[in-house]
Design a protein around this motif. Sequence first.
Motif, PDB file in Angstrom:
ATOM      1  N   THR A  93       0.833  -1.208   0.000  1.00 50.89           N
ATOM      2  CA  THR A  93       0.000   0.000   0.000  1.00 50.89           C
ATOM      3  C   THR A  93       0.859   1.246   0.000  1.00 50.89           C
ATOM      4  N   SER A  94       1.931   1.204   0.811  1.00 51.83           N
ATOM      5  CA  SER A  94       2.827   2.354   0.885  1.00 51.83           C
ATOM      6  C   SER A  94       3.493   2.615  -0.456  1.00 51.83           C
ATOM      7  N   ASN A  95       3.929   1.519  -1.112  1.00 55.27           N
ATOM      8  CA  ASN A  95       4.586   1.679  -2.399  1.00 55.27           C
ATOM      9  C   ASN A  95       3.631   2.251  -3.431  1.00 55.27           C
ATOM     10  N   GLU A  96       2.371   1.749  -3.395  1.00 52.93           N
ATOM     11  CA  GLU A  96       1.384   2.245  -4.337  1.00 52.93           C
ATOM     12  C   GLU A  96       1.122   3.726  -4.117  1.00 52.93           C
ATOM     13  N   GLN A  97       1.085   4.125  -2.842  1.00 50.22           N
ATOM     14  CA  GLN A  97       0.851   5.539  -2.533  1.00 50.22           C
ATOM     15  C   GLN A  97       1.997   6.387  -3.055  1.00 50.22           C
ATOM     16  N   ASP A  98       3.259   5.862  -2.884  1.00 47.48           N
ATOM     17  CA  ASP A  98       4.408   6.618  -3.365  1.00 47.48           C
ATOM     18  C   ASP A  98       4.355   6.764  -4.885  1.00 47.48           C
ATOM     19  N   THR A  99       3.958   5.660  -5.548  1.00 53.37           N
ATOM     20  CA  THR A  99       3.906   5.663  -7.001  1.00 53.37           C
ATOM     21  C   THR A  99       2.851   6.614  -7.529  1.00 53.37           C
ATOM     22  N   ASN A 100       1.726   6.683  -6.819  1.00 56.72           N
ATOM     23  CA  ASN A 100       0.600   7.476  -7.294  1.00 56.72           C
ATOM     24  C   ASN A 100       0.608   8.919  -6.818  1.00 56.72           C
ATOM     25  N   GLN A 101       1.671   9.315  -6.120  1.00 57.18           N
ATOM     26  CA  GLN A 101       1.741  10.693  -5.652  1.00 57.18           C
ATOM     27  C   GLN A 101       1.799  11.662  -6.830  1.00 57.18           C
ATOM     28  N   ALA A 102       1.159  12.820  -6.673  1.00 55.23           N
ATOM     29  CA  ALA A 102       1.169  13.831  -7.729  1.00 55.23           C
ATOM     30  C   ALA A 102       2.595  14.301  -7.979  1.00 55.23           C
ATOM     31  N   PRO A 103       2.979  14.488  -9.252  1.00 56.06           N
ATOM     32  CA  PRO A 103       4.344  14.954  -9.556  1.00 56.06           C
ATOM     33  C   PRO A 103       4.595  16.327  -8.950  1.00 56.06           C
ATOM     34  N   GLU A 104       5.845  16.543  -8.584  1.00 56.27           N
ATOM     35  CA  GLU A 104       6.212  17.810  -7.958  1.00 56.27           C
ATOM     36  C   GLU A 104       6.011  18.962  -8.945  1.00 56.27           C
ATOM     37  N   GLU A 105       5.356  20.010  -8.497  1.00 60.23           N
ATOM     38  CA  GLU A 105       5.080  21.153  -9.365  1.00 60.23           C
ATOM     39  C   GLU A 105       6.377  21.891  -9.697  1.00 60.23           C
ATOM     40  N   LYS A 106       6.474  22.338 -10.951  1.00 59.25           N
ATOM     41  CA  LYS A 106       7.658  23.064 -11.389  1.00 59.25           C
ATOM     42  C   LYS A 106       7.650  24.477 -10.824  1.00 59.25           C
ATOM     43  N   ALA A 107       8.849  24.990 -10.558  1.00 54.51           N
ATOM     44  CA  ALA A 107       8.968  26.362 -10.072  1.00 54.51           C
ATOM     45  C   ALA A 107       8.554  27.333 -11.173  1.00 54.51           C
ATOM     46  N   THR A 108       7.901  28.393 -10.772  1.00 56.74           N
ATOM     47  CA  THR A 108       7.447  29.395 -11.737  1.00 56.74           C
ATOM     48  C   THR A 108       7.934  30.782 -11.334  1.00 56.74           C
ATOM     49  N   ARG A 109       7.833  31.702 -12.276  1.00 60.27           N
ATOM     50  CA  ARG A 109       8.137  33.103 -12.009  1.00 60.27           C
ATOM     51  C   ARG A 109       7.197  33.961 -12.839  1.00 60.27           C
ATOM     52  N   VAL A 110       7.076  35.193 -12.457  1.00 52.58           N
ATOM     53  CA  VAL A 110       6.187  36.118 -13.146  1.00 52.58           C
ATOM     54  C   VAL A 110       7.015  37.047 -14.023  1.00 52.58           C
ATOM     55  N   VAL A 111       6.656  37.122 -15.296  1.00 50.17           N
ATOM     56  CA  VAL A 111       7.320  38.037 -16.222  1.00 50.17           C
ATOM     57  C   VAL A 111       6.276  39.004 -16.765  1.00 50.17           C
ATOM     58  N   THR A 112       6.749  40.078 -17.361  1.00 53.71           N
ATOM     59  CA  THR A 112       5.839  41.084 -17.907  1.00 53.71           C
ATOM     60  C   THR A 112       6.038  41.181 -19.419  1.00 53.71           C
ATOM     61  N   ASP A 113       4.973  40.843 -20.155  1.00 55.65           N
ATOM     62  CA  ASP A 113       5.017  40.999 -21.609  1.00 55.65           C
ATOM     63  C   ASP A 113       4.121  42.170 -21.999  1.00 55.65           C
ATOM     64  N   ILE A 114       3.802  42.313 -23.276  1.00 52.68           N
ATOM     65  CA  ILE A 114       3.025  43.489 -23.683  1.00 52.68           C
ATOM     66  C   ILE A 114       1.556  43.385 -23.274  1.00 52.68           C
ATOM     67  N   LYS A 115       1.144  42.202 -22.819  1.00 52.96           N
ATOM     68  CA  LYS A 115      -0.229  42.038 -22.324  1.00 52.96           C
ATOM     69  C   LYS A 115      -0.323  42.286 -20.823  1.00 52.96           C
ATOM     70  N   GLY A 116       0.816  42.245 -20.142  1.00 56.14           N
ATOM     71  CA  GLY A 116       0.816  42.404 -18.691  1.00 56.14           C
ATOM     72  C   GLY A 116       1.668  41.347 -18.032  1.00 56.14           C
ATOM     73  N   LYS A 117       1.280  40.915 -16.848  1.00 54.90           N
ATOM     74  CA  LYS A 117       2.053  39.918 -16.099  1.00 54.90           C
ATOM     75  C   LYS A 117       1.543  38.518 -16.417  1.00 54.90           C
ATOM     76  N   VAL A 118       2.488  37.591 -16.539  1.00 56.81           N
ATOM     77  CA  VAL A 118       2.133  36.197 -16.816  1.00 56.81           C
ATOM     78  C   VAL A 118       3.095  35.286 -16.062  1.00 56.81           C
ATOM     79  N   GLU A 119       2.553  34.225 -15.493  1.00 58.70           N
ATOM     80  CA  GLU A 119       3.353  33.264 -14.737  1.00 58.70           C
ATOM     81  C   GLU A 119       3.835  32.163 -15.667  1.00 58.70           C
ATOM     82  N   ILE A 120       5.144  31.967 -15.727  1.00 61.15           N
ATOM     83  CA  ILE A 120       5.729  30.971 -16.622  1.00 61.15           C
ATOM     84  C   ILE A 120       6.688  30.080 -15.834  1.00 61.15           C
ATOM     85  N   PRO A 121       7.042  28.911 -16.374  1.00 67.30           N
ATOM     86  CA  PRO A 121       8.036  28.068 -15.698  1.00 67.30           C
ATOM     87  C   PRO A 121       9.395  28.762 -15.612  1.00 67.30           C
ATOM     88  N   VAL A 122      10.094  28.539 -14.511  1.00 68.51           N
ATOM     89  CA  VAL A 122      11.438  29.100 -14.369  1.00 68.51           C
ATOM     90  C   VAL A 122      12.364  28.511 -15.434  1.00 68.51           C
TER      91      VAL A 122
END
Length: 321
Positions: free
Chosen positions: A26-55
């Motif tokens: 059960t423990s192994n299955e839980q480890d396997t099925n864990q949600a993938p780690e979210e990628k780090a993001t940052r906010v940049v400013t383009d001509i439309k305004g601010k947008v969050e993109i991957p680092v």
Amino acid sequence: MKKSILLLMSLFILALALVGCASGNTSNEQDTNQAPEEKATRVVTDIKGKVEIPVQPERIVDISGASDILSLLGYEVIGTANSDGYDYTKFPSYLENVLGHAKILGYSMLAEMDVEAIIALNPDLIVISTVQEKMYDQLSKVAPVVMVEMKQMDWKEDFMHVAQIFGEEEKATAWINDYLAKAEAVGQTIRTTYGEESSYLSFLASGGSLFIFDGAGLGTILYDDMGLAKPVGMPQQENISLPVVTFEGLAQIDSDYIFAIATEEDLVALTASSIWNGTEAVKNGNVVTLPASPYFNQGYSPIGRLAFVEEVEALLQSMHE
């Protein structure tokens, strides 16, 4: 009696072992099925305004025409619209080694492209230009979208605009300075070889028309980057549209050396013209003839500009071979 007790103890131990195995599974299955780690993001400013993109975006789709700039800034694209201006299914030769691994999605000056093809690439970042603004909302549902403005008149401005959005101004400045130093050195060699006051003209013969490169494309490489002299009689370029002249208008431009860029069909019409053949540069054999593909696009790309600077001396030497 003793045998019964031993049998019961054996069954108890076996039950505990089975429970332990089940818990471990059960423990192994839980480890396997864990949600993938979210990628780090940052906010940049383009001509439309601010947008969050991957680092660190790993699957960039760029249809803005800035794929060459992104590559110089250290980013790889998996989908691009930096295709050849005369054949949207292939890369211009100077970008084959840079972008050859990416899927071609169209041509960067087109307002719309195949959204399904973009979705199929599973991008984590999409870069578009103001030309494709009508696609913004639809593509924003696929991945974060950065919108850039590619004015196509001042390549350094376009380069720095993209660099500023991604926080890569230092890389961009270093590349531009290195390129300009090389272009200036090549320009000095050409002036020494062919005369300080010699003038140079580049034009495109395409679709039955003659387009003069002045404030954009190859013209700016010759005049701004390399410091070569502009001929008398040039029509002034006021916007992205190249000035158009007739054969008579072309003959009125008094240039010592000419780079004639043409399609096969237009080259036939050009060389059959008595007006063209009567110009001093033609009579003196001071003309370099180049194919429309890739040289029409080349002056609008930083990588293309560098490629032209690196070959221009050999092109001039080929005139009298």
